[in-house]
Enzyme design. Structure first.
Site: not given
Lengths: 129, 243
Positions: B152, B156, B200, B204
């Site tokens: 992730c 991000h 969501r 991802c």
């Protein structure tokens, strides 16, 4: 010359402070890292094909980067860079540029290599999210 | 270009199709259904039976009756099973909608989410089980694997990154996580559907080229706890609408 010295000092200062910051930050997950690894692996659908599940394996580089939140101390970073550079193999036939048309097809979609049971996006320039 | 995108978002926000789903969720909530012929009005989403104002904004949280940290979706499924008598399979069969196949869960989560609109996200994760979940979420956030070497945090974990023209939030900060979390559930114009946070995050993982997690998996709830904790203090704007 003065500029060079100033640059050198600025760079050393940056390295020094980031090294300090790294020491202060604990590895993600803290004392629950082991539990988290177990939980993560147990969270996937049982009907995922075995070869999909191999994508969860981590090599030493991935493990180390996790430990340092993608920002390992330079010494360790250099080691990892060397380790990974050594794995690069050039094409045996010596041809460095392949079929650019095939490359363009890959570049035009964002979904290469996607797996899973939910329908992947259709190929095309809007296949991104 | 970012300005143009902002204008696009503004234009989208005028008449959000998610509003229709919210109304549907509201009637589903009050309707007597299932083998027990009961409504969901006695469902405890964390603030007491039937108390929905601000509930979404304070989830995930630890629940004594199940001895688990639960997010809005796992708690909703729990209520549909215990109060209405549905089986888990029945409830989760259509956990996300497909063309021609609507999802009750999407409608109910949109309705429950809207009851937190204008309220501050409040997941301090002070209960030991919540703190543990947030920590485990942090671990998963930074865990790298797969053919593209993704985690992730690759997309991000830093400021000023983007994919094509889409700005990527730094979810490790209050501002970045808040910007991301405050607008869910959200109507996705490109998908023609409302997406929940489970949807969501499972997507991802698809984008990370990983195998597919179970719906309601603990790893997803852990990530949600980590993100909601980071976003705590941000005012909800839900249901959202995105490209």
């Amino acid at each position: 010359m003065k500029l060079k010295i100033a640059l050198f000092c600025a760079l050393t200062a940056t390295f020094a402070t980031s090294a300090l910051a790294q020491k202060a930050a604990e590895a993600p997950g803290g004392k629950y890292a082991k539990d988290a690894e177990q939980m993560f692996r147990a969270s996937f659908r049982a009907d995922n094909p075995k070869y999909w599940m191999t994508r969860l394996e981590q090599d030493e580089t991935m493990k180390t980067c996790l430990q340092y939140r993608d920002n390992p101390p330079r010494k360790i970073g250099e080691k990892l860079e060397k380790l990974n550079a050594a794995t690069i193999r050039y094409p045996v036939d010596g041809k460095l540029i392949g079929d650019w048309k095939e490359g363009e097809k890959l570049a035009a979609v964002g979904t290469g290599g996607h797996i899973g049971f939910i329908q992947p996006d259709p190929a095309g320039p809007r296949a991104w999210r | 270009m970012a300005d143009e995108l902002a204008k696009y978002r503004e234009a989208l926000a005028d008449g959000n199709p998610a509003d229709l789903l919210e109304v549907k969720g509201e009637s589903l909530w009050a309707e007597k259904r299932g083998p027990k012929n009961a409504s969901l009005e006695q469902c405890d989403m964390g603030l007491g039976p039937g108390k929905l104002e601000g509930a979404y904004a304070s989830l995930p949280k630890y629940f004594k009756d199940t001895n688990k940290v639960m997010d809005v979706e796992s708690r909703l499924v729990h209520c549909m099973m215990t109060l209405q008598g549905f089986t888990q399979e029945e409830v989760t069969k259509n956990w996300y909608s497909k063309p021609g196949k609507e999802s009750d869960i999407e409608a109910l989560v949109t309705f429950i989410g809207a009851k937190s609109n204008g309220m501050k996200i409040n997941v301090p994760a002070t209960h030991p089980e919540e703190a543990k979940m947030a920590k485990m979420g942090e671990y998963i956030f930074y865990r790298r694997s797969g053919p593209q070497d993704f985690s992730c945090s690759i997309c991000h974990g830093q400021e000023g990154k983007r994919i094509r023209l889409q700005d990527l939030g730094n979810l490790t900060t209050k501002e970045g996580a808040g910007f991301a979390m405050k607008t869910w559930p959200s109507y996705r114009v490109s998908q023609g559907a409302v997406w929940t946070m489970q949807r969501r995050l499972i997507d991802c993982m698809r984008q990370a080229r990983w195998p597919e997690p179970n719906y309601l998996a603990d790893s997803i709830i852990a990530l949600e706890t980590y993100l909601q904790k980071n976003a705590t203090g941000t005012v909800m704007e839900t249901p959202g609408i995105k490209r």
